[in-house]
Every structure is written in structure tokens, then in C-alpha cells.
Write an enzyme that holds these catalytic residues in place. Structure first.
Site, PDB file in Angstrom:
ATOM      1  N   GLU A 101       0.855  -1.184   0.000  1.00  0.00           N
ATOM      2  CA  GLU A 101       0.000   0.000   0.000  1.00  0.00           C
ATOM      3  C   GLU A 101       0.887   1.228   0.000  1.00  0.00           C
ATOM      4  OE1 GLU A 101      -3.869   2.133   2.038  1.00  0.00           O
ATOM      5  OE2 GLU A 101      -2.762   0.651   3.224  1.00  0.00           O
ATOM      6  N   ASP A 117      -2.766  12.551  -1.871  1.00  0.00           N
ATOM      7  CA  ASP A 117      -2.981  13.999  -1.869  1.00  0.00           C
ATOM      8  C   ASP A 117      -3.330  14.457  -3.278  1.00  0.00           C
ATOM      9  OD1 ASP A 117      -2.773  16.808  -1.725  1.00  0.00           O
ATOM     10  OD2 ASP A 117      -1.360  16.650  -0.067  1.00  0.00           O
ATOM     11  N   LYS A 144      -5.095  22.502  -6.264  1.00  0.00           N
ATOM     12  CA  LYS A 144      -4.839  23.782  -6.933  1.00  0.00           C
ATOM     13  C   LYS A 144      -4.018  23.543  -8.205  1.00  0.00           C
ATOM     14  CE  LYS A 144      -5.007  26.573  -2.710  1.00  0.00           C
ATOM     15  NZ  LYS A 144      -4.270  27.517  -1.828  1.00  0.00           N
ATOM     16  N   SER A 152     -11.869   6.011   8.186  1.00  0.00           N
ATOM     17  CA  SER A 152     -12.393   7.267   8.717  1.00  0.00           C
ATOM     18  C   SER A 152     -12.304   8.376   7.678  1.00  0.00           C
ATOM     19  CB  SER A 152     -11.626   7.658   9.981  1.00  0.00           C
ATOM     20  OG  SER A 152     -10.227   7.729   9.738  1.00  0.00           O
TER      21      SER A 152
END
Length: 238
Positions: free
Chosen positions: A71, A146, A150, A218
Site C-alpha cells: 500500500e 494527496d 490547486k 475514517s
């Protein structure tokens, strides 16, 4: 602090700078279990780099010959630990640069008594380029990297042509690369970059159904509560 060698920063890295201090329970988890579960690797030019001469021997590390799942970016370790518990016949390697994240993974792993998990505190491109032998991985996961949403930061995204080649390098022919993101524009970018590669095929010709083997973390719960859709991509190494 990491060595800011310009060569080390020439390509996107699998992290943003953040605090790595451990406190309380996480510090205790690290002290008690890091020696067992976290691979001690020799460094090169930075604190999360890997000496190019180091090679990971999964059979020696786990004491058996089993399919290896990696992972890339384990976050808090929920997905990796759940996968290891569900598939005791496979071995799992988590790649993460956030020390508190690996400490959290140790909590999940030890609570489940999962012996088929290891983690490495390292920059993912270094792991894929030199640490892992070619065609040694059966499956690669990359969930919610991530998105650098932008436009001026798009160049920092990890899913780029060179990174696709690195993942292909370690995957066995027929191996699967699973990606997921809650940012539609990044999902489109992922498809564009991977479709342009001759190293992978996309059996769904676009997005895949949700990977049933991905536990609801989560982070994903928060994304859904915020009204964001989740996009899955499944690629097969040629």
C-alpha cells in the site's frame, strides 16, 4: 530535518512536510513494536530516502513464500491492517512517510495480532525504484493520495508517467494496481496518465466498482459525509 538535496527533490515525493513527533499511545506503540514490524532501512540523501543498494527480501522477512501486497501511503493504517486480517495467506507491506501514521498502523496490527504486515518509513518512489525487486508484487494499493487540487500544484501529484513506470516495474505480469480518490479532477488525471501508458490495461475502460477489499476508513467516511463521490480505478499490469 531532511537534506534538501536538489536531486532528491527533482521529482514529486510521496509526502508533504509535516510533524513526525510521537506522543502518548503512539510513542508507546512505536517503542514496543517498531523493531518487529517496521523495516530498518539504510538512508541515502534524506530522512525518508533509501540507499539504492538496499533490497527487500519478502520471503526472508516473512519467513514464507506468499503473494505480496503493497500500500502506497498507508495513512492511519486502517486499510492495510484490515486487508492483512482478511487475507492471512498474503503478506502486506505499507509504505508511509508519516511516522505517527505508521504508529497508528502498529496499533491496528497488534490489536488484530496480524503477523503478515510490515511497514517502511520511506518515500514511495525510492521503494518502487530500488528497494523492491522487479516483478515481486502481486497487488499495489493507492487510496486517497494527496490530490494537490490547486492547478499550480498539479505537478506535485504522485500519479505521473514516471510513477506509473515505477509501479509497473515492481508488479508481476497480471498484477493489479488499485487506486481510489474522492477528488474527481484527480481521478480524471489518473485515468489520463494511466491510459497513456503501455504498461497497464484498464479492464473497466474507465472507473471500476468500489473495491470490496477496501475497508471503509475514517477518511472515506468524512469524504462521503462532505458529499464527495469516490472514484475507483483498477489497472492490470501487461
Amino acid at each position: 530535518m531532511e537534506n534538501e538535496n536538489p536531486l532528491y527533490r527533482a521529482r514529486p515525493v510521496s509526502f508533504v512536510r509535516r510533524g513526525s513527533r510521537l506522543q502518548g499511545r503512539r510513542q508507546r506503540l512505536w517503542d514496543n513494536y517498531a523493531d518487529r514490524y517496521v523495516i530498518d532501512v539504510p538512508r541515502d540523501t534524506g530522512a525518508t530516502s533509501i540507499d539504492p543498494g538496499f533490497r527487500f527480501d519478502a520471503e526472508q522477512e516473512f519467513g514464507r513464500d506468499a503473494p505480496l501486497v503493497i500500500e502506497i501511503g498507508t495513512g492511519l493504517g486502517e486499510a492495510l491492517a484490515a486487508g492483512a486480517v482478511a487475507h492471512p495467506d498474503k503478506d502486506f507491506l505499507g509504505i508511509e512517510v508519516y511516522r505517527p501514521g505508521i504508529a497508528s498502523l502498529l496499533g491496528h496490527v497488534t490489536q488484530a495480532n496480524a503477523s503478515n504486515v510490515r511497514a517502511v518509513l520511506a518515500n514511495a518512489p525510492d521503494v518502487l525504484e530500488t528497494m523492491l525487486p522487479e516483478e515481486s508484487v502481486s497487488e499495489a494499493w493507492m487510496f486517497f493520495p494527496d490530490p494537490w487540487h490547486k492547478k499550480r500544484h498539479h505537478k506535485r501529484r504522485l500519479v505521473q508517467p514516471y510513477f506509473v513506470d515505477l509501479v509497473a516495474r515492481v508488479l508481476q505480469p497480471g498484477g493489479i494496481w488499485r487506486l481510489a480518490t474522492d477528488w474527481q479532477e484527480y481521478a480524471e488525471h489518473m485515468l489520463e496518465v494511466t491510459d497513456a501508458s503501455d504498461r497497464f490495461t484498464n479492464p473497466n475502460d474507465g472507473y471500476a466498482r468500489r473495491f470490496e477489499g477496501r475497508t471503509l476508513t475514517s477518511f472515506e467516511k468524512k469524504a462521503k459525509q462532505a458529499g464527495r463521490d469516490i472514484f475507483d480505478i483498477e489497472l492490470v499490469r501487461r
